[in-house]
Write a protein that holds these residues in place. Structure first.
Motif, PDB file in Angstrom:
ATOM      1  N   THR A   8       0.810  -1.221   0.000  1.00 35.01           N
ATOM      2  CA  THR A   8       0.000   0.000   0.000  1.00 35.01           C
ATOM      3  C   THR A   8       0.844   1.273   0.000  1.00 35.01           C
ATOM      4  O   THR A   8       0.312   2.361   0.195  1.00 35.01           O
ATOM      5  CB  THR A   8      -0.930   0.017   1.230  1.00 35.01           C
ATOM      6  N   ASN A   9       2.162   1.141  -0.200  1.00 33.65           N
ATOM      7  CA  ASN A   9       3.021   2.321  -0.176  1.00 33.65           C
ATOM      8  C   ASN A   9       3.279   2.851  -1.577  1.00 33.65           C
ATOM      9  O   ASN A   9       3.198   2.116  -2.567  1.00 33.65           O
ATOM     10  CB  ASN A   9       4.352   2.018   0.507  1.00 33.65           C
ATOM     11  N   ALA A  10       3.633   4.122  -1.656  1.00 35.92           N
ATOM     12  CA  ALA A  10       3.966   4.755  -2.928  1.00 35.92           C
ATOM     13  C   ALA A  10       5.473   4.835  -3.097  1.00 35.92           C
ATOM     14  O   ALA A  10       6.205   5.056  -2.135  1.00 35.92           O
ATOM     15  CB  ALA A  10       3.368   6.160  -2.985  1.00 35.92           C
ATOM     16  N   GLY A  11       5.937   4.651  -4.322  1.00 32.09           N
ATOM     17  CA  GLY A  11       7.342   4.906  -4.647  1.00 32.09           C
ATOM     18  C   GLY A  11       8.303   3.821  -4.220  1.00 32.09           C
ATOM     19  O   GLY A  11       8.822   3.074  -5.044  1.00 32.09           O
ATOM     20  N   SER A  21       0.510  -3.630  -4.782  1.00 29.45           N
ATOM     21  CA  SER A  21      -0.050  -4.842  -5.371  1.00 29.45           C
ATOM     22  C   SER A  21      -1.342  -5.169  -4.639  1.00 29.45           C
ATOM     23  O   SER A  21      -1.408  -5.085  -3.410  1.00 29.45           O
ATOM     24  CB  SER A  21       0.914  -6.022  -5.282  1.00 29.45           C
ATOM     25  N   ILE A  22      -2.359  -5.516  -5.402  1.00 34.93           N
ATOM     26  CA  ILE A  22      -3.674  -5.829  -4.849  1.00 34.93           C
ATOM     27  C   ILE A  22      -4.178  -7.111  -5.497  1.00 34.93           C
ATOM     28  O   ILE A  22      -4.118  -7.268  -6.719  1.00 34.93           O
ATOM     29  CB  ILE A  22      -4.683  -4.699  -5.122  1.00 34.93           C
ATOM     30  N   ALA A  23      -4.669  -8.031  -4.682  1.00 29.92           N
ATOM     31  CA  ALA A  23      -5.240  -9.279  -5.193  1.00 29.92           C
ATOM     32  C   ALA A  23      -6.754  -9.250  -5.051  1.00 29.92           C
ATOM     33  O   ALA A  23      -7.282  -8.820  -4.024  1.00 29.92           O
ATOM     34  CB  ALA A  23      -4.669 -10.470  -4.447  1.00 29.92           C
ATOM     35  N   LEU A  24      -7.439  -9.698  -6.082  1.00 28.92           N
ATOM     36  CA  LEU A  24      -8.885  -9.900  -6.034  1.00 28.92           C
ATOM     37  C   LEU A  24      -9.116 -11.405  -6.011  1.00 28.92           C
ATOM     38  O   LEU A  24      -8.869 -12.093  -7.003  1.00 28.92           O
ATOM     39  CB  LEU A  24      -9.566  -9.256  -7.241  1.00 28.92           C
ATOM     40  N   CYS A  38       2.169  -5.267  -9.516  1.00 31.06           N
ATOM     41  CA  CYS A  38       3.084  -6.255  -8.937  1.00 31.06           C
ATOM     42  C   CYS A  38       4.407  -5.571  -8.626  1.00 31.06           C
ATOM     43  O   CYS A  38       5.412  -5.777  -9.301  1.00 31.06           O
ATOM     44  CB  CYS A  38       3.278  -7.429  -9.915  1.00 31.06           C
ATOM     45  N   GLY A  39       4.386  -4.733  -7.585  1.00 22.91           N
ATOM     46  CA  GLY A  39       5.593  -4.043  -7.179  1.00 22.91           C
ATOM     47  C   GLY A  39       6.648  -5.009  -6.660  1.00 22.91           C
ATOM     48  O   GLY A  39       6.373  -6.169  -6.348  1.00 22.91           O
ATOM     49  N   GLN A  43       6.023 -11.208  -4.526  1.00 22.09           N
ATOM     50  CA  GLN A  43       6.014 -12.654  -4.280  1.00 22.09           C
ATOM     51  C   GLN A  43       6.351 -12.977  -2.827  1.00 22.09           C
ATOM     52  O   GLN A  43       5.855 -13.964  -2.268  1.00 22.09           O
ATOM     53  CB  GLN A  43       6.950 -13.387  -5.230  1.00 22.09           C
ATOM     54  N   HIS A  44       7.175 -12.154  -2.185  1.00 19.42           N
ATOM     55  CA  HIS A  44       7.466 -12.349  -0.758  1.00 19.42           C
ATOM     56  C   HIS A  44       6.211 -12.095   0.075  1.00 19.42           C
ATOM     57  O   HIS A  44       5.952 -12.810   1.060  1.00 19.42           O
ATOM     58  CB  HIS A  44       8.583 -11.412  -0.311  1.00 19.42           C
ATOM     59  N   GLN A  45       5.444 -11.075  -0.305  1.00 18.54           N
ATOM     60  CA  GLN A  45       4.198 -10.789   0.396  1.00 18.54           C
ATOM     61  C   GLN A  45       3.210 -11.944   0.253  1.00 18.54           C
ATOM     62  O   GLN A  45       2.499 -12.301   1.204  1.00 18.54           O
ATOM     63  CB  GLN A  45       3.579  -9.498  -0.139  1.00 18.54           C
TER      64      GLN A  45
END
Length: 309
Positions: A8-11, A21-24, A38-39, A43-45
């Motif tokens: 949820t962070n910028a930059g 990155s957001i998953a639905l 996909c920042g 994949q770690h998240q």
């Protein structure tokens, strides 16, 4: 349908928040997972989450800035290394195909599944019997897009009292009526689905925007959405800075939600100057003063998307 925020962070990432990155998650609706941006570190998240790469079949990229795409090559490679062989489709602005193919080629990464990359400039990108995905251009330094996911209306439940009045008992004919078909009874009488189905269940609408200043694309995609995910990089006291860097404030996000009849708003893409959840409370307050049904997105937050009453 559920939203799961992976960043949820910028930059750049911080100790508290990863980049976008957001998953639905749509396990009940289609047993699949869609990913929006996909920042780096996505994949770690996912490894720390209940999400499974084996369920991932679509990836939607909003724009080509690194905090939205640098995690893509690693995720695609790891998906193959885990033995996943189901296909995946990637949607994104011009340049996404070159980025993915070049990084995978140079790094000699093996992707043992079919991968389709679709570059677009907006419009309807996908449609089947259950869902439609539409995209529109936003206002950002890079060519940026938002996505509107529309679930199609579902048939209403069977009216059991009406069925009893027709003398129809549970069985295969129930299924045909539920699918909208007409059935013939033993006495030759016909029952039409419209005779025994209650009001259709309204499909849900989810809008996920990329980085943007207020613009026409926001209005188009957010109209009457059940849930809007909107960037809120800065507070309103930094609106000049937000405009200069092609971003939005929390207040501007709330105004868009209120103006377009949105049911719920999630703020995300927060500047690193707001270090933790405590420092984000002023953004939340600012937005809620305009649009009450506003929440802050949090990394590893899972949020159900409810149907309207």
């Amino acid at each position: 349908m559920e939203l799961y925020f992976l960043g949820t962070n910028a930059g750049v990432p911080t100790l508290q928040r990863n980049v976008t990155s957001i998953a639905l998650r749509m396990l009940e609706e289609r047993r699949s997972l869609w990913l929006f941006d996909c920042g780096e570190g996505t994949q770690h998240q996912i490894l720390k989450s209940p999400l499974k790469l084996s369920k991932l079949d679509k990836i939607f990229i909003t724009h080509m800035h690194g905090d939205h795409i640098f995690g893509l090559p690693g995720l695609l490679s790891s998906r193959g290394a885990q033995g996943v062989t189901s296909p995946v489709t990637i949607y994104g602005p011009p340049g996404i195909k070159t980025f993915v193919e070049t990084t995978l080629h140079i790094s000699q990464s093996r992707v043992p599944y079919n991968m389709e990359i679709i570059e677009h400039t907006g419009g309807v990108l996908f449609e089947d019997s259950s869902f439609q995905v539409e995209s529109a251009k936003l206002d950002h330094r890079a060519e940026s897009y938002g996505y509107r996911i529309v679930e199609k209306d579902l048939p209403g439940s069977l009216d059991l009292k009406r069925l009893e009045a027709f003398g129809l008992k549970p069985g295969p004919l129930y299924g045909k009526l539920k699918r909208g078909e007409s059935v013939e009874l033993e006495d030759g009488q016909w029952i039409h689905a419209s005779d025994v189905l209650l009001t259709p269940k309204k499909g849900r609408v989810v809008t996920i925007l990329g980085d943007t200043r207020p613009c026409e694309g926001v209005e188009l995609l957010a109209k009457d959405a059940d849930l809007l995910v909107h960037e809120a990089t800065f507070m309103e006291d930094l609106s000049d800075l937000a405009h200069e860097y092609y971003h939005s404030t929390a207040k501007q996000a709330a105004e868009a939600a209120k103006r377009n009849g949105v049911q719920a708003l999630f703020l995300t893409h927060f500047s690193s100057r707001y270090k933790d959840i405590e420092h984000l409370q002023p953004l939340l307050k600012e937005a809620q003063e305009v649009f009450e049904h506003t929440r802050l997105a949090e990394d590893f937050g899972l949020y159900p998307i409810h149907r309207r009453a």
